[in-house]
Design a protein around this motif. Structure first.
Motif, PDB file in Angstrom:
ATOM      1  N   ALA A   1       1.931   4.915 -10.638  1.00 53.38           N
ATOM      2  CA  ALA A   1       1.167   3.809 -10.068  1.00 53.38           C
ATOM      3  C   ALA A   1       2.085   2.875  -9.288  1.00 53.38           C
ATOM      4  CB  ALA A   1       0.441   3.038 -11.171  1.00 53.38           C
ATOM      5  N   ASN A   2       3.247   2.553  -9.843  1.00 53.97           N
ATOM      6  CA  ASN A   2       4.189   1.671  -9.152  1.00 53.97           C
ATOM      7  C   ASN A   2       4.733   2.320  -7.885  1.00 53.97           C
ATOM      8  OD1 ASN A   2       3.996  -0.468 -10.929  1.00 53.97           O
ATOM      9  ND2 ASN A   2       5.569   0.356 -12.282  1.00 53.97           N
TER      10      ASN A   2
ATOM     11  N   GLU B   1      -3.011  -6.546  -3.627  1.00 53.43           N
ATOM     12  CA  GLU B   1      -2.406  -6.435  -2.296  1.00 53.43           C
ATOM     13  C   GLU B   1      -2.413  -4.984  -1.816  1.00 53.43           C
ATOM     14  OE1 GLU B   1      -0.653  -7.856  -4.892  1.00 53.43           O
ATOM     15  OE2 GLU B   1      -1.191  -9.935  -4.406  1.00 53.43           O
ATOM     16  N   ALA B   2      -2.085  -4.059  -2.716  1.00 51.87           N
ATOM     17  CA  ALA B   2      -2.044  -2.645  -2.344  1.00 51.87           C
ATOM     18  C   ALA B   2      -3.446  -2.123  -2.019  1.00 51.87           C
ATOM     19  CB  ALA B   2      -1.421  -1.823  -3.463  1.00 51.87           C
ATOM     20  N   VAL B   3      -4.443  -2.533  -2.798  1.00 54.40           N
ATOM     21  CA  VAL B   3      -5.819  -2.092  -2.555  1.00 54.40           C
ATOM     22  C   VAL B   3      -6.313  -2.644  -1.224  1.00 54.40           C
ATOM     23  CG1 VAL B   3      -8.194  -2.235  -3.385  1.00 54.40           C
ATOM     24  CG2 VAL B   3      -6.349  -1.763  -4.984  1.00 54.40           C
TER      25      VAL B   3
ATOM     26  N   LEU C   1      -4.228   1.397  -9.745  1.00 53.01           N
ATOM     27  CA  LEU C   1      -3.066   0.706  -9.194  1.00 53.01           C
ATOM     28  C   LEU C   1      -2.813  -0.678  -9.783  1.00 53.01           C
ATOM     29  CD1 LEU C   1      -3.358   1.608  -5.415  1.00 53.01           C
ATOM     30  CD2 LEU C   1      -2.133   2.810  -7.220  1.00 53.01           C
ATOM     31  N   GLN C   2      -3.859  -1.420 -10.129  1.00 53.82           N
ATOM     32  CA  GLN C   2      -3.732  -2.783 -10.668  1.00 53.82           C
ATOM     33  C   GLN C   2      -2.962  -3.712  -9.726  1.00 53.82           C
ATOM     34  OE1 GLN C   2      -5.143  -3.808 -13.690  1.00 53.82           O
ATOM     35  NE2 GLN C   2      -6.125  -1.821 -13.603  1.00 53.82           N
ATOM     36  N   SER C   3      -3.192  -3.586  -8.432  1.00 52.44           N
ATOM     37  CA  SER C   3      -2.526  -4.440  -7.450  1.00 52.44           C
ATOM     38  C   SER C   3      -3.506  -4.763  -6.337  1.00 52.44           C
ATOM     39  CB  SER C   3      -1.289  -3.736  -6.885  1.00 52.44           C
ATOM     40  OG  SER C   3      -0.803  -4.433  -5.771  1.00 52.44           O
TER      41      SER C   3
ATOM     42  N   THR D   1       3.138   4.530  -6.076  1.00 51.50           N
ATOM     43  CA  THR D   1       2.028   4.549  -5.119  1.00 51.50           C
ATOM     44  C   THR D   1       1.870   3.184  -4.458  1.00 51.50           C
ATOM     45  OG1 THR D   1       0.919   6.220  -6.451  1.00 51.50           O
ATOM     46  CG2 THR D   1      -0.413   5.077  -4.827  1.00 51.50           C
ATOM     47  N   ILE D   2       1.997   2.117  -5.220  1.00 51.19           N
ATOM     48  CA  ILE D   2       1.926   0.765  -4.655  1.00 51.19           C
ATOM     49  C   ILE D   2       3.045   0.566  -3.634  1.00 51.19           C
ATOM     50  CG2 ILE D   2       2.212  -1.685  -5.203  1.00 51.19           C
ATOM     51  CD1 ILE D   2       0.844  -1.025  -7.915  1.00 51.19           C
ATOM     52  N   SER D   3       4.249   0.996  -3.972  1.00 48.65           N
ATOM     53  CA  SER D   3       5.376   0.862  -3.042  1.00 48.65           C
ATOM     54  C   SER D   3       5.150   1.686  -1.787  1.00 48.65           C
ATOM     55  CB  SER D   3       6.674   1.302  -3.716  1.00 48.65           C
ATOM     56  OG  SER D   3       6.976   0.454  -4.785  1.00 48.65           O
TER      57      SER D   3
ATOM     58  N   LEU E   1       2.542  -0.173   0.401  1.00 50.89           N
ATOM     59  CA  LEU E   1       3.030  -1.411   1.004  1.00 50.89           C
ATOM     60  C   LEU E   1       4.164  -1.183   2.001  1.00 50.89           C
ATOM     61  CD1 LEU E   1       2.951  -3.818  -2.069  1.00 50.89           C
ATOM     62  CD2 LEU E   1       1.278  -3.580  -0.241  1.00 50.89           C
TER      63      LEU E   1
END
Length: 158
Positions: free
Chosen positions: A22-23, A74-76, A70-72, A25-27, A30
């Motif tokens: 998940a982390n 900004e990423a979503v 994702l729990q983010s 994927t967020i990176s 972004l």
């Protein structure tokens, strides 16, 4: 029976593996490109591409489903607003893995994983393609063409 148990565990527990992917994927969302090991990049591709595919259709249920992974916020937001527009016509294959060699400390295989539509250098290089060249001799191909040209010119000259 061990059906459907062929994915890489990455030497981690389920919770740790899910947090890692998940982390990453967020990176990836972004920053559009991240540097990692080949094994993690291959696992990330399997994890991230279905989430990126969800962004094609901007509905509340798709946003909630992606957010649950994702729990983010900004990423979503980035995924559904900007990345979704670039991948709208692509039928899959949203990421590219480029191998970069082995790491010095532990000799692990390293690579870049990036979003395909965001690499400007490769997009520019694709448009400027050279004419096809060959290492074979073209004398045989040129000789019949020259004979044909001479044959068609001779009647025209008379």
């Amino acid at each position: 029976m061990r059906h459907n148990k062929k994915f890489n565990h990455l030497s981690r527990t389920k919770a740790h593996r899910d947090a890692l992917l998940a982390n990453m994927t967020i990176s990836l969302i972004l920053h559009k490109r991240i540097f990692t090991t080949l094994a993690k990049a291959k696992a990330l591709r399997v994890y991230a591409e279905p989430l990126i595919n969800r962004a094609k259709e901007d509905t509340m249920s798709n946003r909630r489903l992606v957010f649950s992974y994702l729990q983010s916020k900004e990423a979503v937001k980035e995924l559904f607003q900007e990345i979704a527009q670039k991948i709208a016509d692509r039928p899959g294959g949203y990421t590219r893995i480029l191998k970069t060699g082995n790491r010095l400390g532990d000799n692990a295989k390293t690579c870049f994983i990036e979003l395909v539509d965001y690499n400007e250098a490769m997009l520019k290089g694709k448009k400027d393609t050279k004419a096809k060249t060959t290492r074979r001799s073209r004398k045989k191909a040129a000789a019949p063409a020259a004979a044909e040209a001479a044959a068609t010119e001779a009647p025209a000259a008379e």
